[in-house]
Design a protein around this motif. Sequence first.
Motif, mmCIF file in Angstrom:
data_model
loop_
_atom_site.group_PDB
_atom_site.id
_atom_site.type_symbol
_atom_site.label_atom_id
_atom_site.label_comp_id
_atom_site.label_asym_id
_atom_site.label_seq_id
_atom_site.Cartn_x
_atom_site.Cartn_y
_atom_site.Cartn_z
ATOM 1 N N PRO A 99 0.919 -1.221 0.017
ATOM 2 C CA PRO A 99 -0.015 -0.224 0.055
ATOM 3 C C PRO A 99 0.862 1.421 -0.015
ATOM 4 O O PRO A 99 0.572 2.255 -0.556
ATOM 5 N N LEU A 100 1.934 1.174 0.735
ATOM 6 C CA LEU A 100 2.853 2.520 0.778
ATOM 7 C C LEU A 100 3.339 2.736 -0.420
ATOM 8 O O LEU A 100 3.482 3.825 -0.898
ATOM 9 N N VAL A 101 3.793 1.759 -1.255
ATOM 10 C CA VAL A 101 4.432 1.745 -2.718
ATOM 11 C C VAL A 101 3.317 2.423 -3.513
ATOM 12 O O VAL A 101 3.523 3.383 -4.281
ATOM 13 N N CYS A 102 2.080 1.833 -3.415
ATOM 14 C CA CYS A 102 1.118 2.412 -4.484
ATOM 15 C C CYS A 102 0.806 3.893 -4.029
ATOM 16 O O CYS A 102 0.571 4.884 -4.809
ATOM 17 N N CYS A 103 0.597 4.138 -2.656
ATOM 18 C CA CYS A 103 0.392 5.377 -2.272
ATOM 19 C C CYS A 103 1.412 6.205 -2.898
ATOM 20 O O CYS A 103 1.287 7.724 -3.441
ATOM 21 N N SER A 104 2.830 6.044 -2.666
ATOM 22 C CA SER A 104 3.964 6.809 -3.368
ATOM 23 C C SER A 104 3.818 7.133 -4.838
ATOM 24 O O SER A 104 3.990 8.039 -5.185
ATOM 25 N N LEU A 105 3.538 5.815 -5.342
ATOM 26 C CA LEU A 105 3.427 5.916 -6.999
ATOM 27 C C LEU A 105 2.203 6.963 -7.323
ATOM 28 O O LEU A 105 2.428 7.723 -8.244
ATOM 29 N N LYS A 160 0.368 12.226 -9.444
ATOM 30 C CA LYS A 160 -0.137 13.601 -9.227
ATOM 31 C C LYS A 160 0.813 14.584 -9.242
ATOM 32 O O LYS A 160 0.495 15.863 -10.081
ATOM 33 N N PHE A 161 1.850 14.493 -8.755
ATOM 34 C CA PHE A 161 2.890 15.448 -8.731
ATOM 35 C C PHE A 161 3.396 15.775 -10.251
ATOM 36 O O PHE A 161 3.618 16.914 -10.715
ATOM 37 N N LEU A 162 3.777 14.810 -10.890
ATOM 38 C CA LEU A 162 4.201 15.002 -12.402
ATOM 39 C C LEU A 162 2.961 15.514 -13.146
ATOM 40 O O LEU A 162 3.205 16.416 -14.146
ATOM 41 N N LYS A 163 1.740 15.333 -13.033
ATOM 42 C CA LYS A 163 0.977 16.078 -13.680
ATOM 43 C C LYS A 163 0.694 17.218 -13.441
ATOM 44 O O LYS A 163 0.433 18.204 -14.418
ATOM 45 N N PHE A 164 0.649 17.560 -12.208
ATOM 46 C CA PHE A 164 0.580 18.914 -11.728
ATOM 47 C C PHE A 164 1.783 19.668 -12.341
ATOM 48 O O PHE A 164 1.525 20.942 -12.870
ATOM 49 N N TRP A 165 3.033 19.286 -12.282
ATOM 50 C CA TRP A 165 4.238 19.803 -12.754
ATOM 51 C C TRP A 165 3.905 20.222 -14.410
ATOM 52 O O TRP A 165 4.604 21.247 -14.940
ATOM 53 N N TYR A 166 3.566 19.021 -15.037
ATOM 54 C CA TYR A 166 3.167 19.145 -16.422
ATOM 55 C C TYR A 166 2.154 20.241 -16.907
ATOM 56 O O TYR A 166 2.545 21.110 -17.928
ATOM 57 N N LEU A 167 1.229 20.450 -16.100
ATOM 58 C CA LEU A 167 0.208 21.441 -16.318
ATOM 59 C C LEU A 167 0.648 22.815 -16.039
ATOM 60 O O LEU A 167 0.372 23.639 -16.790
ATOM 61 N N LYS A 168 1.786 22.811 -14.862
ATOM 62 C CA LYS A 168 2.096 24.107 -14.765
ATOM 63 C C LYS A 168 3.224 24.640 -15.861
ATOM 64 O O LYS A 168 3.120 25.861 -16.254
ATOM 65 N N GLN A 169 3.849 23.536 -16.388
ATOM 66 C CA GLN A 169 4.830 23.933 -17.426
ATOM 67 C C GLN A 169 3.994 24.408 -18.804
ATOM 68 O O GLN A 169 4.520 25.328 -19.314
ATOM 69 N N GLN A 170 2.868 23.661 -18.854
ATOM 70 C CA GLN A 170 2.151 24.263 -20.149
ATOM 71 C C GLN A 170 1.556 25.546 -19.961
ATOM 72 O O GLN A 170 1.479 26.303 -20.792
ATOM 73 N N GLU A 171 1.105 25.868 -18.749
ATOM 74 C CA GLU A 171 0.589 27.150 -18.355
ATOM 75 C C GLU A 171 1.692 28.301 -18.619
ATOM 76 O O GLU A 171 1.723 29.194 -19.133
ATOM 77 N N ASN A 172 2.839 27.749 -18.186
ATOM 78 C CA ASN A 172 4.124 28.926 -18.192
ATOM 79 C C ASN A 172 4.457 29.252 -19.509
ATOM 80 O O ASN A 172 4.616 30.141 -19.913
ATOM 81 N N THR A 173 4.358 28.064 -20.391
ATOM 82 C CA THR A 173 4.850 28.296 -21.955
ATOM 83 C C THR A 173 3.649 29.164 -22.430
ATOM 84 O O THR A 173 3.985 29.732 -23.280
ATOM 85 N N GLU A 174 2.572 28.814 -22.277
ATOM 86 C CA GLU A 174 1.342 29.447 -22.913
ATOM 87 C C GLU A 174 1.629 31.145 -22.527
ATOM 88 O O GLU A 174 1.503 31.877 -23.270
ATOM 89 N N LEU A 175 1.723 31.160 -21.156
ATOM 90 C CA LEU A 175 1.941 32.454 -20.773
ATOM 91 C C LEU A 175 2.886 33.430 -21.401
ATOM 92 O O LEU A 175 2.801 34.444 -21.874
ATOM 93 N N MET A 176 4.240 32.602 -21.413
ATOM 94 C CA MET A 176 5.299 33.259 -22.302
ATOM 95 C C MET A 176 4.888 33.594 -23.720
ATOM 96 O O MET A 176 5.178 34.701 -24.079
ATOM 97 N N ARG A 177 4.333 32.788 -24.328
ATOM 98 C CA ARG A 177 3.844 32.996 -25.755
ATOM 99 C C ARG A 177 3.049 34.278 -25.979
ATOM 100 O O ARG A 177 3.185 34.897 -26.715
ATOM 101 N N GLU A 178 2.140 34.262 -25.031
ATOM 102 C CA GLU A 178 1.044 35.307 -25.047
ATOM 103 C C GLU A 178 1.665 36.708 -24.755
ATOM 104 O O GLU A 178 1.612 37.791 -25.111
#
Length: 249
Positions: free
Chosen positions: A1-7, A12-30
């Motif tokens: 369970p601990l391994v699954c929770c960590s995974l 979730k962290f990677l998804k959040f980081w990816y979305l923030k990168q996309q937002e930053n890229t779009e903001l820079m372009r705008e």
Amino acid sequence: PLVCCSLMCSLKFLKFWYLKQQENTELMRENAKAELQLLKAQVHPHFLFNTLNNIYSFTLTKSPIAADLLEKLSNILHYMILEGQKGLVPLKKELQLIEDYISLEKVRYGSRLNLMVDIEGVTENKFIAPLLMIPFVENSFKHGSSKMLTHPKVELSIRIEGDQLKFKLSNNKPGTDTLANPVNGKNGIGLKNTAKRLQLLYPDKHILTIESSDTTYSVEMIITLKEVNELSPDTPDLLLTPIPVTYAN
């Protein structure tokens, strides 16, 4: 369970980081698009003001030449309104703008101007950002030839070789202190804006070298052009990688 929770947390962290990168890229372009529009808005009045000054003296004396000059100015304004607002324009139209502008100056200076213009190469299917070359041409007359009491000289060479545009321009100017009169040097508004636009529009695809001495001024610029099959004229790519602009004394 601990391994699954960590995974799951890691995902979730990677998804959040990816979305923030996309937002930053779009903001820079705008931000880049907004900055580019501001720079273009600054170029247009600057160019128009100086061109009108050239014609004004002829209208004061009621010279018949004024009608021809106004027609050429109308062509220039038509280009600026319809084409100058686009991301990219046919190179042929941009070169015609330069020729129209030079024709205005030729009338103004008459036979005392030593003018050499050489434009060569195939323009078909070639596109360029509008109003990139004209600030340098304008500067050579406004702050070079117009200050010369005798023998003003302007030499312009534009060559299209494959996908490259090679622009060379030089003019003489009176022996003045460029720090006291910075527009004769490298710090004019139009020139700064053009250098900034080059950085925004042609990252890794341009070279700009400006040399200024007490008596001469020269510009060399190389731009990798876009062809019709690799662009959407109204939406050019805006990459933000800064390109060094060489100012050689």
